[in-house]
Motif scaffolding. Structure first.
Motif, mmCIF file in Angstrom:
data_model
loop_
_atom_site.group_PDB
_atom_site.id
_atom_site.type_symbol
_atom_site.label_atom_id
_atom_site.label_comp_id
_atom_site.label_asym_id
_atom_site.label_seq_id
_atom_site.Cartn_x
_atom_site.Cartn_y
_atom_site.Cartn_z
ATOM 1 N N ASP A 1 5.024 -3.949 9.741
ATOM 2 C CA ASP A 1 4.973 -2.756 9.411
ATOM 3 C C ASP A 1 5.374 -2.571 8.031
ATOM 4 O O ASP A 1 5.152 -1.188 7.616
ATOM 5 C CB ASP A 1 6.115 -1.770 10.277
ATOM 6 C CG ASP A 1 5.777 -1.871 11.781
ATOM 7 O OD1 ASP A 1 4.697 -1.166 11.930
ATOM 8 O OD2 ASP A 1 6.471 -2.539 12.618
ATOM 9 N N ILE A 2 5.970 -3.359 7.245
ATOM 10 C CA ILE A 2 6.302 -3.309 5.855
ATOM 11 C C ILE A 2 4.900 -3.270 5.068
ATOM 12 O O ILE A 2 4.568 -2.461 4.103
ATOM 13 C CB ILE A 2 6.993 -4.430 5.324
ATOM 14 C CG1 ILE A 2 8.508 -3.959 6.122
ATOM 15 C CG2 ILE A 2 7.347 -4.008 3.897
ATOM 16 C CD1 ILE A 2 9.259 -2.757 6.059
ATOM 17 N N HIS A 3 4.121 -4.399 5.645
ATOM 18 C CA HIS A 3 2.292 -4.332 4.871
ATOM 19 C C HIS A 3 1.655 -3.458 5.390
ATOM 20 O O HIS A 3 0.856 -2.953 4.832
ATOM 21 C CB HIS A 3 2.265 -5.940 5.037
ATOM 22 C CG HIS A 3 2.992 -6.755 4.085
ATOM 23 N ND1 HIS A 3 2.437 -7.162 2.873
ATOM 24 C CD2 HIS A 3 3.873 -7.648 4.324
ATOM 25 C CE1 HIS A 3 3.395 -8.055 2.245
ATOM 26 N NE2 HIS A 3 4.095 -8.463 3.338
ATOM 27 N N ASN B 1 0.686 -1.401 0.203
ATOM 28 C CA ASN B 1 -0.081 0.076 -0.037
ATOM 29 C C ASN B 1 0.871 1.370 -0.091
ATOM 30 O O ASN B 1 0.385 2.508 -0.826
ATOM 31 C CB ASN B 1 -0.877 -0.054 1.206
ATOM 32 C CG ASN B 1 -2.117 -0.966 0.945
ATOM 33 O OD1 ASN B 1 -2.978 -0.734 0.106
ATOM 34 N ND2 ASN B 1 -2.365 -1.675 2.207
ATOM 35 N N SER B 2 1.926 1.509 0.741
ATOM 36 C CA SER B 2 2.795 2.303 0.780
ATOM 37 C C SER B 2 3.300 2.988 -0.585
ATOM 38 O O SER B 2 3.876 3.919 -0.618
ATOM 39 C CB SER B 2 3.938 2.287 1.715
ATOM 40 O OG SER B 2 4.640 0.973 1.503
ATOM 41 N N LEU C 1 2.221 1.914 10.239
ATOM 42 C CA LEU C 1 1.456 2.819 11.122
ATOM 43 C C LEU C 1 1.338 4.107 10.476
ATOM 44 O O LEU C 1 0.299 4.824 11.049
ATOM 45 C CB LEU C 1 2.097 2.934 12.486
ATOM 46 C CG LEU C 1 2.211 1.704 13.401
ATOM 47 C CD1 LEU C 1 3.256 2.003 14.456
ATOM 48 C CD2 LEU C 1 1.074 1.313 13.902
ATOM 49 N N THR C 2 2.271 4.655 9.629
ATOM 50 C CA THR C 2 1.897 6.018 8.971
ATOM 51 C C THR C 2 0.789 6.083 8.075
ATOM 52 O O THR C 2 0.720 7.307 7.459
ATOM 53 C CB THR C 2 3.415 6.390 8.348
ATOM 54 O OG1 THR C 2 3.881 5.472 7.529
ATOM 55 C CG2 THR C 2 4.224 6.472 9.605
ATOM 56 N N LEU C 3 0.479 4.916 7.569
ATOM 57 C CA LEU C 3 -0.358 4.833 6.456
ATOM 58 C C LEU C 3 -1.794 4.805 7.137
ATOM 59 O O LEU C 3 -2.488 3.799 7.532
ATOM 60 C CB LEU C 3 -0.255 3.848 5.529
ATOM 61 C CG LEU C 3 -0.828 4.017 4.083
ATOM 62 C CD1 LEU C 3 -0.219 5.046 3.421
ATOM 63 C CD2 LEU C 3 -0.559 2.597 3.272
ATOM 64 N N PRO C 4 -2.746 5.738 6.865
ATOM 65 C CA PRO C 4 -4.185 5.802 7.316
ATOM 66 C C PRO C 4 -4.886 4.637 6.536
ATOM 67 O O PRO C 4 -4.655 4.399 5.330
ATOM 68 C CB PRO C 4 -4.769 7.063 7.242
ATOM 69 C CG PRO C 4 -3.701 7.796 5.880
ATOM 70 C CD PRO C 4 -2.511 7.116 5.991
ATOM 71 N N VAL D 1 -5.426 -2.272 -0.729
ATOM 72 C CA VAL D 1 -5.163 -3.528 -0.379
ATOM 73 C C VAL D 1 -5.253 -4.004 1.091
ATOM 74 O O VAL D 1 -4.679 -3.229 2.018
ATOM 75 C CB VAL D 1 -3.705 -4.128 -1.017
ATOM 76 C CG1 VAL D 1 -3.438 -5.300 -0.580
ATOM 77 C CG2 VAL D 1 -3.462 -3.608 -2.511
ATOM 78 N N LYS D 2 -5.932 -5.023 1.442
ATOM 79 C CA LYS D 2 -5.973 -5.398 2.832
ATOM 80 C C LYS D 2 -4.646 -5.803 3.142
ATOM 81 O O LYS D 2 -4.164 -6.730 2.595
ATOM 82 C CB LYS D 2 -7.037 -6.461 3.000
ATOM 83 C CG LYS D 2 -7.152 -6.982 4.505
ATOM 84 C CD LYS D 2 -8.198 -8.157 4.278
ATOM 85 C CE LYS D 2 -8.544 -8.712 5.939
ATOM 86 N NZ LYS D 2 -9.169 -9.748 5.938
ATOM 87 N N CYS D 3 -3.984 -4.951 4.225
ATOM 88 C CA CYS D 3 -2.679 -5.259 4.490
ATOM 89 C C CYS D 3 -2.332 -6.618 4.997
ATOM 90 O O CYS D 3 -1.266 -7.143 4.916
ATOM 91 C CB CYS D 3 -2.203 -3.938 5.286
ATOM 92 S SG CYS D 3 -2.682 -3.999 7.227
#
Length: 388
Positions: free
Chosen positions: A285-287, A213-214, A290-293, A299-301
């Motif tokens: 934290d890669i998928h 997603n990032s 925390l910084t991505l709302p 994509v469902k992380c």
């Protein structure tokens, strides 16, 4: 403080000579500062016993007196982004009242594998620290890396006399291996090595097979986050982790929901191979940064590392279910940029922990016909079934 932590870890990274064949050079981490082994740069090539693979960037494996001592399907370990094959010697740090656990390599040795049966390949160039080793955003899937992985698999088969290998990949190493096997099974691309026929089992640890997603909110055409390359025939074999959004300018058939190269559908295309997944669920934290709302995550992380259901997908397990512990003392030595990148790995099981703590599951998956949570083995901690 850094030196103190390295000294604390070093005894558990010693050679396990009791399990070695002959005078094999067992894999040595050389000291550990989360998330990397010191020997990734100091001693990148740890081959022994006449094993001389085509591996220009290093790796490990081989032992004296292998003849008559190979009873397991050889295992090829493929590292993640910014790492090397030596990283499979990384221990699992103490957390939540649980003592430090052995590395994946040590777990395999303790369960009867020897150095004639466990191999690792480095596909990134340690000499290019600023580009491939340190500046990880510059790395992406490309044929030159596929060649390194495939030629190493061929070398392992020739050395061991086995017609098949088991592959265990972490993070970028998962998708890099899947793409390498496709690339070397593609007659239209001039590669008709039938590479998938060389694989018995495939273990995916936290691979970005749905994309990240990032990457949507970065510059999709750049390096790790790029979509597939367009242009001449076969150009799509160069790609990054951009989720497949053709209408947004990001075509990527590798991270797509459907299609002949969709990574998540690899098990359906290769029914003779057994597939497994080990993930950290929402603690990765890669998928799931925390910084991505949430609204920015189409994509469902938690599904990011998961294969689509198929009869040959034998287990997909989440190790991130245990509650995080108070921050342990070893975290003091961790570089600040790593703390910011993977905060949930510092006291819990996150993106790197899914590899470091996975040894008991890996040995169970490779040496038994387990399914579902029966693949937990002697793992100490909570395990949940992960569903796409």
């Amino acid at each position: 403080m850094r030196q103190r932590v390295l000294q604390t870890f070093s005894p558990c990274l010693a050679l396990i000579s009791l399990f070695s064949v002959g005078n094999a050079l067992a894999l040595e981490c050389g000291g550990f500062n989360f998330p990397k082994c010191i020997n990734a740069l100091r001693q990148p090539a740890q081959f022994a016993g006449g094993f001389v693979p085509q591996a220009p960037f290093g790796g490990f494996g081989g032992a004296d007196n292998c003849k008559g001592h190979i009873s397991h399907t050889p295992v090829v370990l493929v590292h993640g982004n910014g790492d090397s094959a030596i990283g499979w010697a990384s221990p699992a740090p103490e957390r939540a009242g649980k003592s430090q656990r052995p590395s994946v390599y040590q777990e395999l040795k303790a369960h009867g594998y020897n150095d004639c049966e466990v191999f690792g390949v480095t596909y990134l160039d340690p000499a290019k620290q600023e580009q491939e080793f340190s500046h990880t955003a510059s790395n992406f899937h490309q044929p030159s890396k596929y060649e390194v992985i495939w030629l190493f698999i061929e070398s392992v088969k020739a050395y061991s006399g086995s017609t098949k290998v088991d592959i265990v990949g972490h993070s970028l190493g998962v998708s890099m291996s899947l793409a390498a096997l496709d690339y070397h099974s593609d007659p239209e691309n001039g590669k008709n090595d039938k590479a998938w026929a060389s694989v018995r089992r495939f273990i995916n640890i936290a691979g970005g097979i749905h994309g990240l997603n990032s990457c949507i909110w970065g510059i999709y055409a750049a390096s790790t986050c790029q979509a597939e390359r367009s242009g001449q025939a076969g150009a799509f074999y160069e790609f990054g982790f951009y989720p497949d959004f053709p209408w947004w300018g990001g075509r990527n058939r590798w991270t797509a929901v459907q299609g002949e190269h969709s990574l998540r559908h690899a098990p359906q295309r290769h029914p003779d191979v057994s597939f497994y997944t080990i993930s950290a669920g929402p603690q990765d934290d890669i998928h799931c940064p925390l910084t991505l709302p949430p609204f920015a995550a189409p994509v469902k992380c938690t599904s990011g590392p998961l294969f689509e259901a198929s009869s040959n997908v034998r287990a997909q397990l989440n190790l991130g279910a245990d509650p995080a512990s108070p921050t342990p003392s070893w975290v003091d030595s961790v570089d600040q940029d790593i703390k910011q990148l993977v905060p949930r790995d510092l006291g819990g099981v996150g993106h790197f922990g899914a590899r470091n703590y996975a040894g008991p599951l890996i040995t169970q998956m490779l040496s038994t016909d387990c399914k579902g949570t029966a693949c937990k083995g002697n793992y100490v901690g909570k395990v949940q079934v992960a569903k796409p």
